[in-house]
Write an enzyme that holds these catalytic residues in place. Structure first.
Site, PDB file in Angstrom:
ATOM      1  N   ASN A  89       6.848  -4.118 -33.990  1.00 42.95           N
ATOM      2  CA  ASN A  89       5.995  -4.741 -32.969  1.00 42.95           C
ATOM      3  C   ASN A  89       5.982  -6.260 -33.051  1.00 42.95           C
ATOM      4  O   ASN A  89       5.642  -6.924 -32.066  1.00 42.95           O
ATOM      5  CB  ASN A  89       4.564  -4.215 -33.132  1.00 42.95           C
ATOM      6  CG  ASN A  89       3.555  -4.991 -32.336  1.00 42.95           C
ATOM      7  OD1 ASN A  89       3.450  -4.849 -31.119  1.00 42.95           O
ATOM      8  ND2 ASN A  89       2.791  -5.857 -33.013  1.00 42.95           N
ATOM      9  N   TYR A 155      12.965 -14.084 -24.512  1.00 39.05           N
ATOM     10  CA  TYR A 155      12.150 -12.873 -24.668  1.00 39.05           C
ATOM     11  C   TYR A 155      12.757 -11.706 -23.886  1.00 39.05           C
ATOM     12  O   TYR A 155      12.870 -10.590 -24.403  1.00 39.05           O
ATOM     13  CB  TYR A 155      10.734 -13.179 -24.180  1.00 39.05           C
ATOM     14  CG  TYR A 155       9.750 -12.042 -24.301  1.00 39.05           C
ATOM     15  CD1 TYR A 155       9.165 -11.738 -25.522  1.00 39.05           C
ATOM     16  CD2 TYR A 155       9.380 -11.301 -23.184  1.00 39.05           C
ATOM     17  CE1 TYR A 155       8.235 -10.712 -25.628  1.00 39.05           C
ATOM     18  CE2 TYR A 155       8.455 -10.283 -23.272  1.00 39.05           C
ATOM     19  CZ  TYR A 155       7.890  -9.986 -24.502  1.00 39.05           C
ATOM     20  OH  TYR A 155       6.968  -8.966 -24.598  1.00 39.05           O
ATOM     21  N   LYS A 159      14.115  -8.202 -25.531  1.00 36.84           N
ATOM     22  CA  LYS A 159      13.526  -6.909 -25.192  1.00 36.84           C
ATOM     23  C   LYS A 159      14.534  -5.980 -24.531  1.00 36.84           C
ATOM     24  O   LYS A 159      14.504  -4.767 -24.737  1.00 36.84           O
ATOM     25  CB  LYS A 159      12.303  -7.117 -24.296  1.00 36.84           C
ATOM     26  CG  LYS A 159      11.127  -7.784 -24.996  1.00 36.84           C
ATOM     27  CD  LYS A 159      10.698  -7.030 -26.249  1.00 36.84           C
ATOM     28  CE  LYS A 159       9.382  -7.558 -26.818  1.00 36.84           C
ATOM     29  NZ  LYS A 159       8.988  -6.847 -28.061  1.00 36.84           N
TER      30      LYS A 159
END
Length: 305
Positions: A89, A155, A159
């Site tokens: 996470n 980002y 992802k």
């Protein structure tokens, strides 16, 4: 969803979504290795879990390196005797438009999100295979990795890469009984609270204690606790046959992301020259182009103006 006897590592679990995951896993019986870069934050998370009757230990280290991944697995094994669940996470943001994004901005986000997921999962899988009784990999993705997001080259790339790795791991690890899934949460956190389109609704939630239905259902955005149930489910024996999936959750909405698919095709004997592409494009493809970025209900867009 009884997790008694299971041991989980949750990276980036000192606060926010990660803390919600760690507390839910512990509430259901799992022992948890908490991870954060702040000693104070990590120990506060451990204290919160133990105060609720759970078991937890902290590893204070930035995620990314193999050394941190090894320390996390070692903490699970040395303290609780085994490892059953790896939840990756940990994440940071360095948002800037492309022409202002530096090498350092890009590398920092890729190192934590993408490399950190890789190193932690690799070390977890080494332990799972040694134990010989399967395991659970739960990697945190994002809608930005599925559809892109303005100002988030680093980002979004990380992802998207996480989902690509999960699809691959699902194939590689199937015979070992190890599942690998990506969860793409949408929740009110310190990061999302800074996004202008959500600010009016988050401000309202602070006043009223709840988010409106248009946010919880149509946008699929809620609290970190709204996401934690899916993490516990995927960690449980009930999810033994679920692998290689990208699952969206937030607020009152649970959904599956599809694979990218070929949406339209055309054929030309001998292949396509530039002129052939130009000739076929208007009729076959021009009206089938994909959108980019998240799409929000008109009510949300109007409130953000």
């Amino acid at each position: 969803m009884d997790l008694n006897g299971k041991v989980a590592v949750v990276t980036g679990s000192g606060q926010g979504l990660g803390l919600a995951y760690a507390r839910e896993l512990a509430r259901r019986g799992a022992a948890v290795v908490v991870n954060d870069v702040s000693e104070e934050t990590a120990q506060a998370a451990v204290a919160a879990i133990t105060a609720d009757g759970g078991r937890a230990v902290a590893v204070v280290a930035p995620v990314g390196s193999t050394e941190t991944a090894q320390a996390l697995v070692a903490a699970a094994v040395d303290t609780f005797g085994r490892l059953d669940v790896m939840v990756t996470n940990a994440g940071i943001l360095r948002d800037k438009v492309l022409w202002k994004m530096t090498d350092e901005d890009f590398d920092a986000v890729i190192n934590v999100h993408l490399k950190g997921t890789f190193t932690c999962v690799r070390e977890g899988v080494l332990r799972f295979r040694e134990q010989g009784d399967g395991g659970r990999i739960i990697c945190i993705g994002s809608p930005a990795g599925q559809r892109g997001n303005f100002g988030q080259t680093n980002y979004s790339a990380a992802k998207a890469g996480i989902v690509g790795m999960v699809r691959t791991w699902a194939m590689e690890l199937k015979k070992a009984g190890i599942t690998a899934n990506a969860v793409c949460p949408v929740a009110v956190t310190a990061m999302t609270a800074t996004i202008p389109i959500f600010k009016p609704f988050i401000d309202e939630a602070e006043r009223t204690g709840s988010l409106p239905d248009v946010i919880r259902r149509e946008v699929g955005m809620g609290t970190p606790e709204d996401v934690a149930g899916l993490i516990a489910f995927l960690a449980s024996d009930a999810a033994a046959d679920i692998t290689g999936q990208a699952i969206s959750i937030g607020g009152d909405r649970l959904a599956l992301w599809t694979h990218p698919e070929l949406s339209e095709t055309a054929y030309h004997n001998g292949g396509f020259s530039a002129e052939d592409v130009a000739a076929v494009w208007p009729g076959a493809f021009a009206n089938q182009l994909e959108t980019v970025g998240e799409k929000f209900p008109d009510e949300v867009l109007a409130a953000a103006k």
